[in-house]
Every structure is written in structure tokens, then in C-alpha cells.
Design a protein around this motif. Structure first.
Motif, short mmCIF file in Angstrom:
data_model
loop_
_atom_site.label_atom_id
_atom_site.label_comp_id
_atom_site.label_asym_id
_atom_site.label_seq_id
_atom_site.Cartn_x
_atom_site.Cartn_y
_atom_site.Cartn_z
N SER A 163 0.82 -1.21 0.00
CA SER A 163 0.00 0.00 0.00
C SER A 163 0.86 1.26 0.00
O SER A 163 0.50 2.26 -0.65
CB SER A 163 -0.95 0.00 1.20
N ALA A 215 2.11 2.07 -3.41
CA ALA A 215 1.07 2.60 -4.29
C ALA A 215 0.72 4.05 -3.98
O ALA A 215 -0.17 4.62 -4.60
CB ALA A 215 -0.19 1.74 -4.19
N SER A 216 1.41 4.65 -3.03
CA SER A 216 1.13 6.03 -2.61
C SER A 216 2.04 7.00 -3.37
O SER A 216 3.02 6.61 -3.99
CB SER A 216 1.38 6.16 -1.10
N LYS A 258 -2.40 2.23 -9.55
CA LYS A 258 -1.80 1.51 -8.44
C LYS A 258 -2.75 0.72 -7.54
O LYS A 258 -2.31 -0.09 -6.73
CB LYS A 258 -1.04 2.50 -7.55
N ALA A 300 -2.41 -2.54 -4.24
CA ALA A 300 -2.53 -2.11 -2.84
C ALA A 300 -3.60 -2.90 -2.08
O ALA A 300 -3.97 -2.52 -0.98
CB ALA A 300 -2.85 -0.62 -2.78
N CYS A 309 -4.54 -0.45 2.66
CA CYS A 309 -5.06 -1.69 2.10
C CYS A 309 -6.27 -2.19 2.89
O CYS A 309 -6.67 -1.59 3.88
CB CYS A 309 -3.97 -2.75 2.08
#
Length: 281
Positions: free
Chosen positions: A150, A153-154, A179, A183, A271
Motif C-alpha cells: 500500500s 502505491a502512494s 496503483k 494495494a 489496504c
């Protein structure tokens, strides 16, 4: 009367909280997944949501980790004007983290140096710690076990002021489309807007601490959160990226002042195993 917070108090809360966070999905997240399961019409996404609920039950009952990625540990000590702390108040956190991870057989995921030494530290330390001043009386500890998927994906984006509200929506949706599947959706998305390049990510992380059943205190932010959530769920990515109506359970927004020439934006993906808790001292 000023209250003094000691490092033993802080370390004790951290050590006790970590196994609970690893084994028990927060009630608001579990309720959100159960609610999404009840509404989902896509059969594959519905089965994914059912399995998430079942996984949470097994983890809670068998005292095993909700997810194999037991995360990096973030600890934020928030203190009010009536509280004092010793200079070493966070000094016992790493020992508490190491003990909790070893005793509870949680995966150790920290490397010694991001660039020069990728060997495992062996006890999931160091924790990432900070102290935050607050106008609210008392003291509380925010703890999050953040998985690598997660966080990977930021992103942080430095928008121009002219991008405005729509620019934020577009950037969030671009991040989700690119993304979200990595995540582990359904997601909780923390959005920070304002401050500076180095501080805006902290806004997004603090936004994730707010329960998903607790709307923003002011109407304007609450409306924007709903707008973002509707736009994210309209992507159709869905639970486990299998399609369906629930790509995210909630979007949480936290804003701050900023420079006239800037519009900092941070998007922190959380997530489906969003392990976080706030503990009053």
C-alpha cells in the motif's frame, strides 16, 4: 496540573497494541468490508470480500497475522498543552516493537539501510516515530502497521494552485487507476492537501487514522470526501481488483495552509488490512 509522560508508558502501549493490530482487524474496517459484501453484485468481487471477512475471523480466533506483510511500525505521540514529556520519551519504542514482533511470530520486514545495506534488521525495527503537539488536552498514541504494497502505491504530487479541486480529483483517480490493484483493495485512501513537500505526506497518513464511519467534522471536507469516494468506486476496479462497486471503503481528507504558489498533494493508500489504532494515555 501538568502530566509527565514517560518512555515506559509509551513503550508499554506500543508493545501491547502491536499483536492486537496484527491479529484483529479494526471494527470499523471489518464493518466496512461486511457492508460492501452485502451490497456487491459482482460475483468475483463478492467472493473476495467474503474471504476477507473469513480471513479476519480466522486471524482473530487463531491469533495469527491478518496479512503476511505485518508492515513497518509508525508511532505518533500526540501531546496536549497540559502534558510534558522527557527528552527520551520515544527511546523505548524500538525495544517494544522488537519484543512484540519476535514473541508474536510476526514477519520482520525492515532493512538496515534503504540504499547501502538491504539486510534484514531481524526484529522489524526501527519504528518510525514522531511527536505531535495538539491543542487537545491529554496525550494519545497513534500506531499504524503499514504494509509495503500500500505504501508503494502512494505518492506525493506538487500541483500548481490553478489545478484546484478538480486537479486533486484527477490526481487521486490517476493514482487509483495505476496503483490500486497492487494495494489490495478495497482501499482506505488518505489524502493530504497543503503544508509543504515534506509535511503533506504526514497529513495523508494522519487522515488514515480517522475511522471510516466518522465523516469529516466540517461539511465542506465531508462533501469532498464523498465526491472522491464516488469517483474512485466508479472506476470499477473493485475488491481484489476483480471488478465491482467497492474499490475503496472510504476516502479521508486532511488539509492545511500552504504557500501561495503551491498546492501540495499526498495520496496514501491503505489496504484492506488497514491496521491502525489510537490509544489514550
Amino acid at each position: 496540573m501538568t502530566r509527565v509522560i514517560t518512555k515506559d508508558e509509551v513503550a508499554g502501549v506500543v508493545r501491547e497494541a502491536l499483536p492486537r493490530l496484527a491479529f484483529e482487524l479494526p471494527p470499523d474496517i471489518l464493518a466496512g468490508i461486511e457492508g460492501a459484501y452485502g451490497k456487491e453484485e459482482n460475483p468475483r468481487a463478492r467472493e473476495a470480500l467474503r474471504l476477507l471477512v473469513e480471513n479476519a475471523r480466522i486471524a482473530r480466533e487463531d491469533r495469527v497475522a491478518i496479512c503476511q506483510d505485518t508492515g513497518s511500525v509508525w508511532v505518533c505521540l500526540e501531546i496536549g498543552p497540559d502534558v510534558a514529556v522527557a527528552g527520551d520519551v520515544l527511546d523505548g519504542v524500538n525495544e517494544a516493537v522488537g519484543a512484540a514482533y519476535v514473541e508474536s511470530n510476526l514477519r520482520k520486514s525492515l532493512v538496515r539501510d534503504a540504499l547501502f545495506d538491504r539486510s534484514n534488521t531481524g526484529d522489524n525495527t526501527p519504528a518510525f516515530c514522531e511527536i505531535k503537539a495538539s491543542p487537545k488536552p491529554g496525550a494519545r498514541i497513534h500506531i499504524m502497521c503499514k504494509g509495503g504494497g500500500s505504501d508503494n502505491a502512494s505518492r506525493v504530487v506538487m500541483l500548481t494552485p490553478g489545478a484546484g479541486r478538480q486537479g486533486i480529483v484527477d490526481a487521486v483517480l490517476a493514482c487509483v487507476r495505476e496503483k490500486a490493484a497492487n494495494a489490495c483493495p478495497p482501499l482506505i485512501i488518505g489524502v493530504g492537501v497543503g503544508a509543504t513537500f515534506d509535511k503533506v505526506a504526514g497529513l495523508a497518513k494522519m487522515a488514515l487514522m480517522r475511522p471510516i464511519d466518522q465523516p469529516a467534522a466540517d461539511d465542506e471536507t465531508a462533501v469532498f470526501e464523498r465526491e472522491l469516494l464516488e469517483a474512485v468506486n466508479a472506476t470499477g476496479i473493485g475488491a481484489a481488483a476483480l471488478g465491482g462497486s467497492t474499490t475503496a471503503l472510504a476516502v479521508r481528507v486532511k488539509t492545511a495552509p500552504c504557500h501561495i504558489a503551491a498546492l501540495p498533494l499526498a495520496i496514501n493508500m491503505g489496504c484492506s488490512a488497514m491496521r491502525r489504532g489510537t490509544y489514550e494515555l
